[in-house]
Design an enzyme around this catalytic site. Structure first.
Site, PDB file in Angstrom:
ATOM      1  N   ARG A  11      -5.385 -40.013  -7.895  1.00 27.16           N
ATOM      2  CA  ARG A  11      -4.767 -41.019  -7.030  1.00 27.16           C
ATOM      3  C   ARG A  11      -4.937 -42.412  -7.623  1.00 27.16           C
ATOM      4  NH1 ARG A  11      -6.391 -44.560  -2.774  1.00 27.16           N
ATOM      5  NH2 ARG A  11      -4.718 -44.855  -1.225  1.00 27.16           N
ATOM      6  N   HIS A  46       0.826  -1.211   0.000  1.00 28.12           N
ATOM      7  CA  HIS A  46       0.000   0.000   0.000  1.00 28.12           C
ATOM      8  C   HIS A  46       0.859   1.260   0.000  1.00 28.12           C
ATOM      9  CE1 HIS A  46       0.671  -1.225   4.204  1.00 28.12           C
ATOM     10  NE2 HIS A  46       0.784   0.069   4.444  1.00 28.12           N
ATOM     11  N   HIS A  85      -4.600 -36.194  -5.942  1.00 29.21           N
ATOM     12  CA  HIS A  85      -5.772 -36.633  -5.174  1.00 29.21           C
ATOM     13  C   HIS A  85      -6.940 -35.705  -5.495  1.00 29.21           C
ATOM     14  CE1 HIS A  85      -2.370 -38.577  -3.329  1.00 29.21           C
ATOM     15  NE2 HIS A  85      -3.150 -39.334  -2.566  1.00 29.21           N
ATOM     16  N   GLU A 118       1.640 -24.885   2.786  1.00 28.35           N
ATOM     17  CA  GLU A 118       1.185 -24.780   1.399  1.00 28.35           C
ATOM     18  C   GLU A 118       1.214 -23.345   0.897  1.00 28.35           C
ATOM     19  OE1 GLU A 118      -0.643 -28.435   3.200  1.00 28.35           O
ATOM     20  OE2 GLU A 118      -0.545 -26.315   3.791  1.00 28.35           O
ATOM     21  N   ASP A 159       3.215  -3.953  10.061  1.00 27.15           N
ATOM     22  CA  ASP A 159       2.528  -4.759  11.071  1.00 27.15           C
ATOM     23  C   ASP A 159       1.564  -5.745  10.431  1.00 27.15           C
ATOM     24  OD1 ASP A 159       3.278  -3.668  13.832  1.00 27.15           O
ATOM     25  OD2 ASP A 159       2.782  -1.829  12.767  1.00 27.15           O
ATOM     26  N   SER A 184       3.243 -38.847  -1.809  1.00 31.97           N
ATOM     27  CA  SER A 184       1.882 -38.856  -2.349  1.00 31.97           C
ATOM     28  C   SER A 184       1.774 -38.058  -3.639  1.00 31.97           C
ATOM     29  CB  SER A 184       0.909 -38.283  -1.311  1.00 31.97           C
ATOM     30  OG  SER A 184       0.842 -39.093  -0.167  1.00 31.97           O
TER      31      SER A 184
END
Length: 657
Positions: free
Chosen positions: A517, A71, A458, A408, A158, A381
């Site tokens: 999967r 900003h 998945h 993530e 902040d 996975s």
């Protein structure tokens, strides 16, 4: 480093304040408080430490400056104007926040030279900077100090430190020991609602220290204190956070220190009072020649550093490899993928597309040595690690595989930073259901046009017993709604290989791969050199005079083919369209789209919501898919329970013929 007196350095900072006040006032909107409060810190940083060359803004070994508190964009625009960036003349400053100007309300990557990243959503900048600093160390491990040896500086507020993503970034940066990363915290203790104490009691220095950072503090309006802190940070092997105690709106005598100065023009009377307080007697948008000269010395110093670097590059035995990576030369990949596809079509493996992705990555990573992979603690996975990849670890950055941990959002932002840094091509994986944890950074990838690859496995109820918390239902629709994001859901190993080619050769579009999967048969058993997935959708089975068109993506394509066989047994001619990428299909010529879709009734099939299928289906057409959340059970039982079957497709088709 310092080559001017203290009084002149203060005047250099006041030039930033004046431009910020005047531009916000003319625009009748904006945020003058942060630029005025951090002007002293920014001036010391640029004048004594930071190295950039405005005449070569993409010079690879420049220092990176990230305004996480986006900003306060007038701080950045003012500095770029004063440094002499060719595309940031005074007309751009006067046009702040106006349509078509390079000076957008928040800094936007690609709008003006020297803007390293789009910021504004708080916390994104600091997390992206972790990726940039990691890229610097990884490239340094490959090419050495002569070619890669620079710092990443961040100004954060902040709000940046309150946002959850910053905690992921702080943890990751500290764990990896990214000593070339320095965060300058604008410790003004003000938020939009008022004093920061109304919403937080956290000692913001403590999380950094707990994560292994070097933590310092200084008076943000005392140049020698600022310089001493930055110098100490540069010497320390850990990443550093400097708490710069500042006064928001510094110099505006009646408004400084209050939350009202954060996001509104000061007004003519307060600007006049600020000019008097600061001893700034110049008209709006006027900078004296000696200050242009002082800021120009910074640019000249950067030009000298860049010229010395160019000399080292010319003499380096690593020059060719370095330049290939910087240019993101992916020309070796398409022929490698074409040869690989021929083998797949002949062998017809029945594998999950996540496994097909792992197989394709063996080709990708061999062809593109600057590709870097990773996963948010789901490597086994997501299958994002191909044979031979070495892990990146604290103090060991020569590898090409990053363990992002259960972060993530931090992973997605860090990948943006790696891609923006240049010289490396990132991809990273998690479960499709957790795309929501990545979404703000995915959106910024698309907004910036940064070719990051998101590997989402998945992808449906097909994952089975983990249940509805992990089964994506609405995710495909919501991700397809993001402009400039290629969402690809391949149906077999061949389409998966093609999807990787698209992702890793893209130049201005991020790609999100949606992978199964469960095992899927190879449906493309006839080899074609052409990348059909790049068409977005194509006729997989053409019966000639069709009576119905069945359209499917990913794991449901085999159901559409089975349905076509059932219809054929009843004498009904059904065309089958594979539609792995809606966005790429929408970009095809209208006549191609018409040929693929035909004029017959249509039925779509996808183990997700119908929302977003308007490109393929009209109100009169059918859809076999999900209408709510999934359930916990083996995948075959779930497909039967939710009536996503070949028989359901047949029923819908016959109702429309």
């Amino acid at each position: 480093m310092k080559d001017i007196g203290a009084a002149q350095e203060t005047r250099m900072a006041n030039a930033i304040r004046a431009l910020a006040m005047d531009a916000v006032e003319k625009a009748k909107s904006g945020h003058p408080g942060m630029p005025m409060g951090m002007a002293d810190v920014a001036t010391v940083l640029f004048n004594r430490f930071l190295t950039v060359d405005p005449s070569a803004p993409k010079w690879p070994d420049r220092d990176r400056f990230v305004l996480s508190a986006g900003h306060g964009s007038m701080l950045l625009y003012a500095i770029h104007h004063l440094l002499g960036y060719a595309d940031m003349d005074m007309d751009q400053i006067r046009s702040f926040r106006q349509l078509g100007a390079r000076t957008a309300g928040h800094p936007e990557y690609g709008h003006a030279e020297g803007i390293e990243v789009t910021t504004g959503p708080l916390g994104q900048g600091i997390a992206t900077a972790v990726g940039m600093a990691l890229a610097e160390r990884m490239k340094n491990a490959r090419y050495g100090d002569d070619l890669v040896d620079h710092f990443t500086y961040v100004i954060a507020g902040d709000g940046c430190l309150m946002e959850g993503i910053s905690h992921e970034a702080i943890d990751m940066g500290g764990h990896l020991g990214l000593g070339r990363l320095i965060v300058l915290w604008d410790d003004n203790r003000i938020t939009i609602d008022g004093d920061s104490g109304i919403s937080t009691s956290t000692d913001q220095k403590a999380p950094f220290a707990a994560s292994g950072w070097h933590v310092l503090a200084c008076d943000g309006h005392a140049p020698e204190e600022i310089a001493a802190a930055i110098e100490a940070a540069r010497r320390d092997p850990r990443p550093s956070m400097i708490a710069c105690r500042t006064v928001i709106g510094y110099g505006a005598p009646n408004k400084q220190g209050g939350h009202d100065v954060h996001g509104a023009p000061l007004g003519a009377a307060e600007i006049a009072a600020a000019r008097e307080r600061l001893g700034w007697d110049h008209p709006p948008f006027e900078i004296p020649a000696d200050l242009y000269e002082a800021w120009g010395r910074i640019a000249a110093r950067g030009a000298d550093a860049r010229a010395a670097w160019e000399t080292r590059l010319q003499a380096s035995p690593l020059r060719a490899a370095f330049e290939t990576a910087e240019a993101a030369d992916t020309s070796a990949l398409p022929p490698a993928i074409a040869a690989y596809k021929a083998r797949l079509s002949a062998e017809a493996p029945k594998v999950a597309t996540r496994k097909a992705s792992e197989m394709a990555l063996g080709v990708v990573n061999e062809a593109l040595p600057f590709a870097v992979g990773g996963s948010a603690d789901l490597t086994g996975s997501n299958l994002t690690r191909s044979k031979g990849m070495v892990s990146v670890a604290p103090g060991a950055f020569a590898g090409s595989y990053i363990h992002y941990g259960i972060r993530e959002h931090g992973m997605a932002a860090a990948m943006n930073g790696i891609a923006l840094h240049g010289g490396l091509r990132p991809y990273g994986g998690t479960f499709m259901a957790f795309a929501d944890y990545c979404r703000p950074s995915i959106r910024l990838s698309a907004l910036m046009g940064v070719p990051v690859t998101y590997v989402m496995t998945h992808d449906s109820i097909g994952l089975g017993e983990d249940g509805p918390t992990h089964q994506p239902v609405e995710h495909l629709a919501s991700l397809r709604a993001i402009p400039n994001l290629a969402v690809i859901r391949p149906a077999d190993a061949v389409e998966t290989a093609e999807a990787w080619e698209i992702a890793m050769t893209a130049t201005s579009t991020p790609t999100l791969l949606v992978l199964s999967r469960q095992n899927l048969p190879t449906v493309r058993t006839e080899h074609r050199d052409e990348n059909l997935t790049a068409r977005g959708a194509y006729l997989l089975r053409d019966p000639g005079e069709r009576q119905v068109t069945l359209i499917a993506t990913g794991s449901e394509l085999e159901l559409a083919l089975a349905a076509a066989d059932l219809l054929a047994a009843e004498g009904i001619a059904a065309a089958v369209v594979s539609a792995p990428c809606f966005e790429l299909f929408a970009a095809q010529p209208a006549d191609y789209r018409a040929t693929v879709l035909g004029r017959a009734p249509r039925v779509g099939c996808e183990a997700a919501l119908r929302q977003g299928w308007d490109l393929f289906l009209g109100p009169q057409d059918g859809f076999v898919g999900m209408t709510g959340f999934g359930a916990s059970a083996p995948a075959p039982a779930l497909y039967q329970h939710f009536n996503i079957t070949a028989e359901a497709i047949v029923k819908s088709a016959k109702e429309r013929i």
